[in-house]
Write a protein that holds these residues in place. Structure first.
Motif, PDB file in Angstrom:
ATOM      1  N   THR B  83       0.839  -1.197   0.000  1.00 16.78           N
ATOM      2  CA  THR B  83       0.000   0.000   0.000  1.00 16.78           C
ATOM      3  C   THR B  83       0.873   1.247   0.000  1.00 16.78           C
ATOM      4  O   THR B  83       2.093   1.157   0.134  1.00 16.78           O
ATOM      5  CB  THR B  83      -0.879   0.056   1.257  1.00 16.78           C
ATOM      6  OG1 THR B  83       0.007   0.225   2.386  1.00 16.78           O
ATOM      7  CG2 THR B  83      -1.687  -1.213   1.428  1.00 16.78           C
ATOM      8  N   GLU B  84       0.225   2.404  -0.130  1.00 17.20           N
ATOM      9  CA  GLU B  84       0.963   3.671  -0.072  1.00 17.20           C
ATOM     10  C   GLU B  84       1.736   3.791   1.245  1.00 17.20           C
ATOM     11  O   GLU B  84       2.856   4.272   1.278  1.00 17.20           O
ATOM     12  CB  GLU B  84       0.021   4.869  -0.252  1.00 17.20           C
ATOM     13  CG  GLU B  84      -1.160   4.867   0.702  1.00 17.20           C
ATOM     14  CD  GLU B  84      -2.052   6.089   0.541  1.00 17.20           C
ATOM     15  OE1 GLU B  84      -1.526   7.202   0.417  1.00 17.20           O
ATOM     16  OE2 GLU B  84      -3.289   5.919   0.567  1.00 17.20           O
ATOM     17  N   ASP B  85       1.134   3.322   2.347  1.00 13.58           N
ATOM     18  CA  ASP B  85       1.806   3.405   3.645  1.00 13.58           C
ATOM     19  C   ASP B  85       3.043   2.509   3.688  1.00 13.58           C
ATOM     20  O   ASP B  85       4.081   2.892   4.230  1.00 13.58           O
ATOM     21  CB  ASP B  85       0.845   3.004   4.777  1.00 13.58           C
ATOM     22  CG  ASP B  85      -0.130   4.130   5.098  1.00 13.58           C
ATOM     23  OD1 ASP B  85       0.119   5.262   4.630  1.00 13.58           O
ATOM     24  OD2 ASP B  85      -1.111   3.878   5.807  1.00 13.58           O
ATOM     25  N   ASP B  86       2.940   1.297   3.123  1.00 10.03           N
ATOM     26  CA  ASP B  86       4.104   0.404   3.088  1.00 10.03           C
ATOM     27  C   ASP B  86       5.260   1.078   2.364  1.00 10.03           C
ATOM     28  O   ASP B  86       6.416   1.014   2.797  1.00 10.03           O
ATOM     29  CB  ASP B  86       3.761  -0.907   2.350  1.00 10.03           C
ATOM     30  CG  ASP B  86       2.696  -1.702   3.088  1.00 10.03           C
ATOM     31  OD1 ASP B  86       2.618  -1.563   4.325  1.00 10.03           O
ATOM     32  OD2 ASP B  86       1.949  -2.446   2.429  1.00 10.03           O
ATOM     33  N   LEU B  87       4.929   1.709   1.236  1.00  2.00           N
ATOM     34  CA  LEU B  87       5.982   2.330   0.428  1.00  2.00           C
ATOM     35  C   LEU B  87       6.595   3.535   1.137  1.00  2.00           C
ATOM     36  O   LEU B  87       7.794   3.775   1.070  1.00  2.00           O
ATOM     37  CB  LEU B  87       5.432   2.744  -0.945  1.00  2.00           C
ATOM     38  CG  LEU B  87       5.011   1.580  -1.844  1.00  2.00           C
ATOM     39  CD1 LEU B  87       4.337   2.104  -3.107  1.00  2.00           C
ATOM     40  CD2 LEU B  87       6.224   0.726  -2.216  1.00  2.00           C
ATOM     41  N   ALA B  88       5.772   4.287   1.824  1.00  7.38           N
ATOM     42  CA  ALA B  88       6.277   5.499   2.483  1.00  7.38           C
ATOM     43  C   ALA B  88       7.043   5.172   3.757  1.00  7.38           C
ATOM     44  O   ALA B  88       8.063   5.787   4.061  1.00  7.38           O
ATOM     45  CB  ALA B  88       5.117   6.441   2.797  1.00  7.38           C
ATOM     46  N   PHE B  89       6.572   4.162   4.498  1.00  5.15           N
ATOM     47  CA  PHE B  89       7.075   3.991   5.864  1.00  5.15           C
ATOM     48  C   PHE B  89       7.927   2.746   6.101  1.00  5.15           C
ATOM     49  O   PHE B  89       8.519   2.604   7.153  1.00  5.15           O
ATOM     50  CB  PHE B  89       5.902   3.962   6.851  1.00  5.15           C
ATOM     51  CG  PHE B  89       5.142   5.249   6.910  1.00  5.15           C
ATOM     52  CD1 PHE B  89       5.799   6.432   7.240  1.00  5.15           C
ATOM     53  CD2 PHE B  89       3.789   5.297   6.643  1.00  5.15           C
ATOM     54  CE1 PHE B  89       5.102   7.624   7.307  1.00  5.15           C
ATOM     55  CE2 PHE B  89       3.084   6.488   6.705  1.00  5.15           C
ATOM     56  CZ  PHE B  89       3.748   7.662   7.023  1.00  5.15           C
ATOM     57  N   LEU B  90       7.941   1.828   5.151  1.00  5.62           N
ATOM     58  CA  LEU B  90       8.608   0.558   5.462  1.00  5.62           C
ATOM     59  C   LEU B  90       9.724   0.204   4.480  1.00  5.62           C
ATOM     60  O   LEU B  90      10.028  -0.959   4.288  1.00  5.62           O
ATOM     61  CB  LEU B  90       7.569  -0.579   5.528  1.00  5.62           C
ATOM     62  CG  LEU B  90       6.519  -0.422   6.636  1.00  5.62           C
ATOM     63  CD1 LEU B  90       5.475  -1.525   6.567  1.00  5.62           C
ATOM     64  CD2 LEU B  90       7.173  -0.395   8.021  1.00  5.62           C
ATOM     65  N   ARG B  91      10.330   1.201   3.876  1.00 10.95           N
ATOM     66  CA  ARG B  91      11.501   0.923   3.046  1.00 10.95           C
ATOM     67  C   ARG B  91      12.736   1.462   3.769  1.00 10.95           C
ATOM     68  O   ARG B  91      12.639   2.315   4.650  1.00 10.95           O
ATOM     69  CB  ARG B  91      11.351   1.569   1.673  1.00 10.95           C
ATOM     70  CG  ARG B  91      10.294   0.846   0.800  1.00 10.95           C
ATOM     71  CD  ARG B  91      10.191   1.471  -0.577  1.00 10.95           C
ATOM     72  NE  ARG B  91       9.819   2.862  -0.453  1.00 10.95           N
ATOM     73  CZ  ARG B  91      10.303   3.850  -1.198  1.00 10.95           C
ATOM     74  NH1 ARG B  91      11.202   3.604  -2.127  1.00 10.95           N
ATOM     75  NH2 ARG B  91       9.905   5.081  -1.009  1.00 10.95           N
ATOM     76  N   VAL B  92      13.922   0.983   3.334  1.00 14.36           N
ATOM     77  CA  VAL B  92      15.163   1.462   3.962  1.00 14.36           C
ATOM     78  C   VAL B  92      15.751   2.598   3.110  1.00 14.36           C
ATOM     79  O   VAL B  92      15.366   2.779   1.952  1.00 14.36           O
ATOM     80  CB  VAL B  92      16.201   0.329   4.128  1.00 14.36           C
ATOM     81  CG1 VAL B  92      15.651  -0.748   5.045  1.00 14.36           C
ATOM     82  CG2 VAL B  92      16.585  -0.263   2.781  1.00 14.36           C
ATOM     83  N   ALA B  93      16.679   3.339   3.711  1.00 16.88           N
ATOM     84  CA  ALA B  93      17.170   4.581   3.095  1.00 16.88           C
ATOM     85  C   ALA B  93      17.676   4.383   1.663  1.00 16.88           C
ATOM     86  O   ALA B  93      17.403   5.204   0.786  1.00 16.88           O
ATOM     87  CB  ALA B  93      18.266   5.192   3.962  1.00 16.88           C
ATOM     88  N   THR B  94      18.395   3.294   1.408  1.00 20.33           N
ATOM     89  CA  THR B  94      18.969   3.113   0.070  1.00 20.33           C
ATOM     90  C   THR B  94      17.911   2.858  -0.996  1.00 20.33           C
ATOM     91  O   THR B  94      18.191   2.919  -2.183  1.00 20.33           O
ATOM     92  CB  THR B  94      19.960   1.925   0.056  1.00 20.33           C
ATOM     93  OG1 THR B  94      19.311   0.805   0.653  1.00 20.33           O
ATOM     94  CG2 THR B  94      21.228   2.264   0.813  1.00 20.33           C
ATOM     95  N   GLU B  95      16.678   2.552  -0.567  1.00 20.31           N
ATOM     96  CA  GLU B  95      15.597   2.350  -1.543  1.00 20.31           C
ATOM     97  C   GLU B  95      14.894   3.654  -1.900  1.00 20.31           C
ATOM     98  O   GLU B  95      14.070   3.678  -2.808  1.00 20.31           O
ATOM     99  CB  GLU B  95      14.564   1.355  -0.990  1.00 20.31           C
ATOM    100  CG  GLU B  95      15.115  -0.060  -0.869  1.00 20.31           C
ATOM    101  CD  GLU B  95      14.162  -1.001  -0.150  1.00 20.31           C
ATOM    102  OE1 GLU B  95      14.293  -2.204  -0.354  1.00 20.31           O
ATOM    103  OE2 GLU B  95      13.308  -0.527   0.633  1.00 20.31           O
ATOM    104  N   TYR B  96      15.192   4.716  -1.164  1.00 25.83           N
ATOM    105  CA  TYR B  96      14.566   6.011  -1.462  1.00 25.83           C
ATOM    106  C   TYR B  96      15.248   6.630  -2.665  1.00 25.83           C
ATOM    107  O   TYR B  96      16.469   6.545  -2.817  1.00 25.83           O
ATOM    108  CB  TYR B  96      14.620   6.937  -0.245  1.00 25.83           C
ATOM    109  CG  TYR B  96      13.501   6.631   0.721  1.00 25.83           C
ATOM    110  CD1 TYR B  96      12.384   7.452   0.800  1.00 25.83           C
ATOM    111  CD2 TYR B  96      13.534   5.492   1.508  1.00 25.83           C
ATOM    112  CE1 TYR B  96      11.336   7.147   1.657  1.00 25.83           C
ATOM    113  CE2 TYR B  96      12.499   5.176   2.363  1.00 25.83           C
ATOM    114  CZ  TYR B  96      11.401   6.005   2.436  1.00 25.83           C
ATOM    115  OH  TYR B  96      10.366   5.697   3.264  1.00 25.83           O
TER     116      TYR B  96
END
Lengths: 95, 267
Positions: B83-96
């Motif tokens: 979901t949008e929340d998973d993508l915003a809140f549950l990735r690590v810095a190198t994935e941004y």
């Protein structure tokens, strides 16, 4: 740093086309351009308006509350100044 | 107000490879608005004056709205149930995938204004062109966000002029901010492999198409601000490919705290 306060501005908002601008409050700004932008940010966040006027507060001259008896009380008993003594024909709506 | 989901046939028109590029790219757009919006929100309650505190919070909220539209689209493109929340809140810095500029610290008000001005100049011209994207969803999001970006650019341009043509101190602070941040401006218009692939397909605009308009806007604002346009040509890059400055980790620690500590939590 210059600690002098920015001047105060009075803000008037027109809520939709055809209505009057209405006083909604005041804010601080360095000049008129900034006052309008600040008014946009402070007073139209919830779709309150379609037009903004700002006037520097020093340019608003107000009646003196001490004069209110002399100014306003005499109008109290002059009902004949209201246009309520006419017969309105039935066909006229929205009066 | 959110932009309506695409019908699934529109998505299946893309090959798996293009869809992967598009997913990465939409994430980049979402991450960019999220991180800059978060940075601006850090000013909330600390603005130099109430009116500007609100102005920055308004811009932060605009960016957050744009962020949601992009994350929702990214989630659909990925199609793996995130979901949008998973993508915003549950990735690590190198994935941004946000460019380095937007993760730079707020600093003083001048630094925030410079960071915003450099971003807004790009954002405004980019969204203007993105409205003609062959991807209907991107075009619709661009149309909505462009009006907001126009106001942001007006706000930050106005402040560049006021600070540059203001007092000795404001001018000095503006110049210091420019010296620190100018080198992050080039990354915005330097396409990555993903961006190049999408540009070739006409899904996103070539950045060269509006480079001239951007340069002209910067020149006009700086002339009014009586500040010379920085001549530095060395540009930092890497954020759009996941190589970030140390600042991003700190931002994510705060941003992701609730979801990491209370997984699946909702308001």
């Amino acid at each position: 740093m210059n600690q002098a306060e920015w001047p105060l501005w009075e803000v008037f908002i027109r809520s939709k086309q055809g209505l009057d601008h209405k006083h909604v409050g005041s804010l601080h700004a360095a000049d008129a351009t900034m006052a309008i932008q600040n008014a946009r940010d402070v007073y139209t966040r919830r779709m309150e308006g379609v037009s903004i006027w700002v006037v520097e507060s020093v340019h608003v001259h107000a009646s003196n509350p001490d004069d209110s008896a002399a100014f306003f009380d005499p109008a109290n008993d002059k009902v004949y100044r209201h246009p309520t003594f006419y017969e309105v024909p039935d066909s006229i709506k929205h009066m | 107000m959110q932009v309506a989901p695409s019908d699934t046939t529109a998505l299946s028109a893309y090959s798996p490879e293009v869809r992967q590029h598009l997913f990465q790219y939409v994430l980049q757009l979402a991450d960019t608005s999220l991180i800059l919006g978060h940075r601006l929100s850090e000013w909330c309650g600390h603005g130099p004056i109430l009116e500007q505190d609100l102005a920055m919070a308004n811009i932060a909220l605009d960016l957050l709205g744009e962020t949601r539209s992009f994350y929702q689209y990214a989630a659909e493109l990925e199609g793996k149930g995130r979901t949008e929340d998973d993508l915003a809140f549950l990735r690590v810095a190198t994935e941004y995938r946000n460019p380095l500029l937007v993760e730079q610290p707020n600093g003083d008000f001048a630094a925030t204004v410079v960071r915003q001005f450099l971003f807004d100049t790009f954002h405004f011209h980019f969204l203007q062109q993105l409205q003609t994207s062959s991807d209907e969803r991107l075009a619709a999001i661009a149309e909505k966000s462009w009006k907001e970006a126009a106001y942001h650019l007006k706000w930050s341009s106005e402040w560049i002029i006021r600070l540059g043509d203001g007092t000795d101190e404001s001018r000095q602070r503006l110049n210091k901010a420019l010296a620190n941040l100018w080198r992050y401006s080039g990354e915005l218009t330097t396409p990555t492999a993903t961006e190049q692939a999408l540009q070739t397909l006409g899904i996103i605009p070539e950045y060269t198409r509006f480079q001239e308009a951007m340069t002209a806007h910067v020149a006009k604002v700086f002339a009014e601000a009586t500040v010379p346009v920085p001549q530095e040509t060395y540009m930092q890059r890497g954020g759009k490919e996941g190589r970030h400055s140390e600042h991003l980790g700190y931002i994510l620690t705060e941003l992701q705290y609730m979801q990491r500590t209370y997984p699946g939590m909702t308001w």
